[in-house]
Scaffold this motif. Structure first.
Motif, PDB file in Angstrom:
ATOM      1  N   ARG A  10       0.594  -1.194  -0.107  1.00 31.24           N
ATOM      2  CA  ARG A  10      -0.369  -0.189   0.266  1.00 31.24           C
ATOM      3  C   ARG A  10       0.478   1.493  -0.132  1.00 31.24           C
ATOM      4  NH1 ARG A  10      -3.214  -1.160   3.277  1.00 31.24           N
ATOM      5  NH2 ARG A  10      -4.899  -2.177   2.218  1.00 31.24           N
ATOM      6  N   PRO A  11       1.830   1.032   0.843  1.00 26.76           N
ATOM      7  CA  PRO A  11       2.504   2.799   0.327  1.00 26.76           C
ATOM      8  C   PRO A  11       3.473   2.993  -1.001  1.00 26.76           C
ATOM      9  CG  PRO A  11       3.665   1.596   3.102  1.00 26.76           C
ATOM     10  CD  PRO A  11       2.535  -0.111   2.129  1.00 26.76           C
ATOM     11  N   LEU A  12       3.834   1.417  -1.671  1.00 29.48           N
ATOM     12  CA  LEU A  12       4.810   1.574  -2.519  1.00 29.48           C
ATOM     13  C   LEU A  12       3.782   2.438  -3.441  1.00 29.48           C
ATOM     14  CD1 LEU A  12       6.309  -0.987  -2.063  1.00 29.48           C
ATOM     15  CD2 LEU A  12       7.172   0.886  -1.552  1.00 29.48           C
ATOM     16  N   ALA A  13       2.218   2.149  -3.913  1.00 28.61           N
ATOM     17  CA  ALA A  13       1.209   2.487  -4.677  1.00 28.61           C
ATOM     18  C   ALA A  13       1.337   3.577  -5.201  1.00 28.61           C
ATOM     19  CB  ALA A  13       0.426   1.680  -4.110  1.00 28.61           C
ATOM     20  N   ALA A 114      10.833  13.119  -6.303  1.00 32.26           N
ATOM     21  CA  ALA A 114      10.205  11.873  -6.534  1.00 32.26           C
ATOM     22  C   ALA A 114      10.348  10.294  -5.120  1.00 32.26           C
ATOM     23  CB  ALA A 114      10.735  11.701  -8.197  1.00 32.26           C
ATOM     24  N   LEU A 115      11.046  10.190  -5.046  1.00 32.74           N
ATOM     25  CA  LEU A 115      11.073   9.383  -4.028  1.00 32.74           C
ATOM     26  C   LEU A 115      10.547   9.450  -2.907  1.00 32.74           C
ATOM     27  CD1 LEU A 115      14.665   8.171  -3.969  1.00 32.74           C
ATOM     28  CD2 LEU A 115      12.621   6.468  -4.622  1.00 32.74           C
ATOM     29  N   ALA A 120       5.669   9.320   0.439  1.00 26.42           N
ATOM     30  CA  ALA A 120       4.662   9.159   1.728  1.00 26.42           C
ATOM     31  C   ALA A 120       3.885  11.067   1.444  1.00 26.42           C
ATOM     32  CB  ALA A 120       5.746   9.684   2.685  1.00 26.42           C
ATOM     33  N   GLY A 121       3.922  10.799  -0.232  1.00 26.40           N
ATOM     34  CA  GLY A 121       3.117  12.245  -0.698  1.00 26.40           C
ATOM     35  C   GLY A 121       4.278  13.386  -0.777  1.00 26.40           C
ATOM     36  N   THR A 272       8.229   2.257   6.074  1.00 24.55           N
ATOM     37  CA  THR A 272       8.506   1.984   4.150  1.00 24.55           C
ATOM     38  C   THR A 272       9.526   2.879   4.145  1.00 24.55           C
ATOM     39  OG1 THR A 272       5.942   1.127   3.684  1.00 24.55           O
ATOM     40  CG2 THR A 272       7.911   1.506   2.074  1.00 24.55           C
ATOM     41  N   VAL A 273       9.594   4.082   4.469  1.00 20.07           N
ATOM     42  CA  VAL A 273      10.330   5.053   4.336  1.00 20.07           C
ATOM     43  C   VAL A 273      11.759   4.835   4.713  1.00 20.07           C
ATOM     44  CG1 VAL A 273      11.413   7.512   4.726  1.00 20.07           C
ATOM     45  CG2 VAL A 273       9.284   6.917   4.113  1.00 20.07           C
ATOM     46  N   THR A 274      11.703   3.878   5.882  1.00 19.51           N
ATOM     47  CA  THR A 274      12.835   3.337   6.894  1.00 19.51           C
ATOM     48  C   THR A 274      13.501   2.376   5.990  1.00 19.51           C
ATOM     49  OG1 THR A 274      12.358   3.847   8.829  1.00 19.51           O
ATOM     50  CG2 THR A 274      13.757   2.410   9.472  1.00 19.51           C
TER      51      THR A 274
END
Length: 489
Positions: A10-13, A114-115, A120-121, A272-274
């Motif tokens: 989900r965080p990667l979509a 972009a990353l 995270a928005g 996910t960021v971590t």
């Protein structure tokens, strides 16, 4: 069985919220990085010796450049070829030398934006990209005629493709990932260390390995020829390096600790960021500095791209604050980093200043003077000024850099160097600053001994990272050789 995978995906979509698309996370960091790169680009008309090597190599005819890469500096070969093309299109001096790095830094900052957006928005993307552009190290290598900014841009965008591949069933992302990373590894082979960071990310997220493994194998196969060639040149290329110092270890540990702290603050933590950013920050430099205990290859600029991980973690931290506080925090950081930003735009921010050396030699020399480089690798100080170099008699030179397919040429045997010195009334010695280690090689020892025993010092000009010393021959009653004069012509 599918629920954990969906949770991790989900965080990667792509964002599903009704947020309007915006170019700000890419555009704002790119514009800021470009502005910072152009600010003081010529660094008070200074150039340090590594940039001088780029300038010299890129100006060689293509055949001579390829011959050089067969002997040394193959690791920088693709970058030299790029710069050769740049100078063929526009021989714009220091601006042309550094402009590719400015543009590459802008591209890298846009990639961090972009990353951050993907993870995270948009707000995180803007802040992460801005942080990356503000880092003093980013600004330093944005204004340097070397490959490290281009490597950072390539690694950041390869990481973006990696992230997109994790959240998609399309193979195109992995093909792009492999191609981009293979190319950037040819720009500098230590970019390959990011593969280990991405492997750790996969492990932390519990994602499938197969497609990444195929792409990573392709990268390793593609870069293998460069590794084989550069391994044979490693002693010449990196022989000047020592084991990592305590200061290097402390700097690495401090930056890693900061990243770990940001990833562990409960209110700011994002799994996910971590999983992506922390390995990117710590794994490539960690592998390189640890491996340097066995083979000393560690220089922090070789893994400059790792700072993208810190920027992502910092961007998430600022984005979790109220909007006005996040902006204030970014502004305060810019102000706090201003002294460092000013510092990296001075000649003293590098090890030496080739331009200042050449200017001093021009002022002190007269036609027919001998020139001596102590050590021989300091010949690079004058190689970017062929007209000036041609005025002087290089007393130790056996074969020129172009003829020997080397960067600094090859030198005569010690006895021949001594003979040439003793037949020269006036010599300009270009040396390292006082207190630097002296090379123990026979050629270097005979230079120092002959100057000490048969010459007297007339003038010594101390420059940043260098000295120019004028010597004249002492009168020798038992010889027809006359003493030299300290007075210039």
């Amino acid at each position: 069985m599918n629920t954990p995978t969906r949770d991790l995906d989900r965080p990667l979509a792509p964002p599903r919220a009704p947020e309007r698309r915006t170019t700000a996370p890419v555009l704002v960091p790119a514009v800021l990085a470009t502005a910072l790169g152009l600010w003081g680009l010529t660094r008070h008309d200074s150039m340090w010796r590594d940039e001088s090597v780029t300038y010299q190599a890129a100006h060689r005819p293509l055949g001579q450049l390829l011959a050089l890469l067969g002997h040394i500096d193959a690791v920088h070969g693709l970058y030299y070829l790029l710069m050769h093309a740049v100078f063929a299109l526009w021989d714009g001096g220091l601006v042309a030398l550094r402009l590719p790095s400015v543009l590459a830094t802008a591209l890298a900052a846009a990639g961090v934006g972009a990353l951050g957006t993907r993870l995270a928005g948009p707000r995180t993307g803007v802040l992460a990209g801005v942080l990356f552009a503000l880092f003093p190290a980013t600004q330093q290598y944005a204004q340097e005629g070397r490959s490290y900014a281009l490597v950072s841009a390539g690694v950041v965008w390869a990481t973006y493709l990696f992230l997109r591949g994790l959240g998609s069933t399309a193979r195109g992302w992995w093909v792009g990932y492999g191609v981009v990373l293979a190319v950037v590894c040819w720009v500098h082979e230590f970019a390959v260390l990011v593969l280990f960071a991405h492997a750790v990310t996969l492990r932390l997220l519990g994602m499938p390995w197969r497609r990444w493994g195929v792409a990573a194998a392709g990268v390793l196969v593609a870069v293998a020829p460069l590794v084989v060639v550069s391994a044979g040149q490693a002693d010449q290329q990196l022989g000047w390096l020592g084991r990592p110092s305590l200061a290097m270890w402390l700097a690495f540990l401090a930056v890693s600790a900061l990243g770990l702290l940001l990833s562990r603050i409960p209110a700011l933590a994002d799994r996910t960021v971590t999983a992506l950013a922390l390995p990117l920050l710590t794994v490539p430099p960690g592998l390189l500095i640890t491996g340097s205990l066995l083979k000393p290859w560690y220089v922090d600029r070789y893994v400059l791209y790792a700072l993208a991980g810190l920027a992502l973690l910092g961007g998430v931290a600022l984005a979790r604050l109220p909007a006005h506080l996040g902006k204030v925090g970014a502004c305060l950081l810019a102000v706090a980093l201003l002294p460092a930003s000013l510092s990296v735009r001075t000649p003293e921010s590098r090890k030496d200043d080739v331009v200042a050396v050449a200017r001093t030699v021009t002022e002190l020399s007269r036609p027919g003077d001998g020139v001596l480089f102590l050590p021989s690798r300091r010949r690079e100080w004058l190689m970017s000024y062929p007209a000036l170099y041609a005025r002087l008699d290089d007393l130790a030179l056996a074969r020129s850099p172009a003829a020997s397919h080397t960067l600094q040429g090859t030198e005569l045997p010690p006895a021949a160097i001594r003979t040439h010195l003793l037949s020269t009334p006036r010599v300009l010695a270009l040396t390292d600053p006082d207190g630097q280690p002296l090379d123990p090689f026979p050629q270097e020892a005979v230079k120092r001994r002959t100057l000490r025993e048969h010459f007297r010092e007339c003038e010594r000009v101390r420059l940043w990272g260098a000295q120019v010393v004028v010597y004249v021959r002492k009168p020798d009653p038992g010889s027809a050789v006359r003493g030299g004069s300290c007075r210039g012509g």
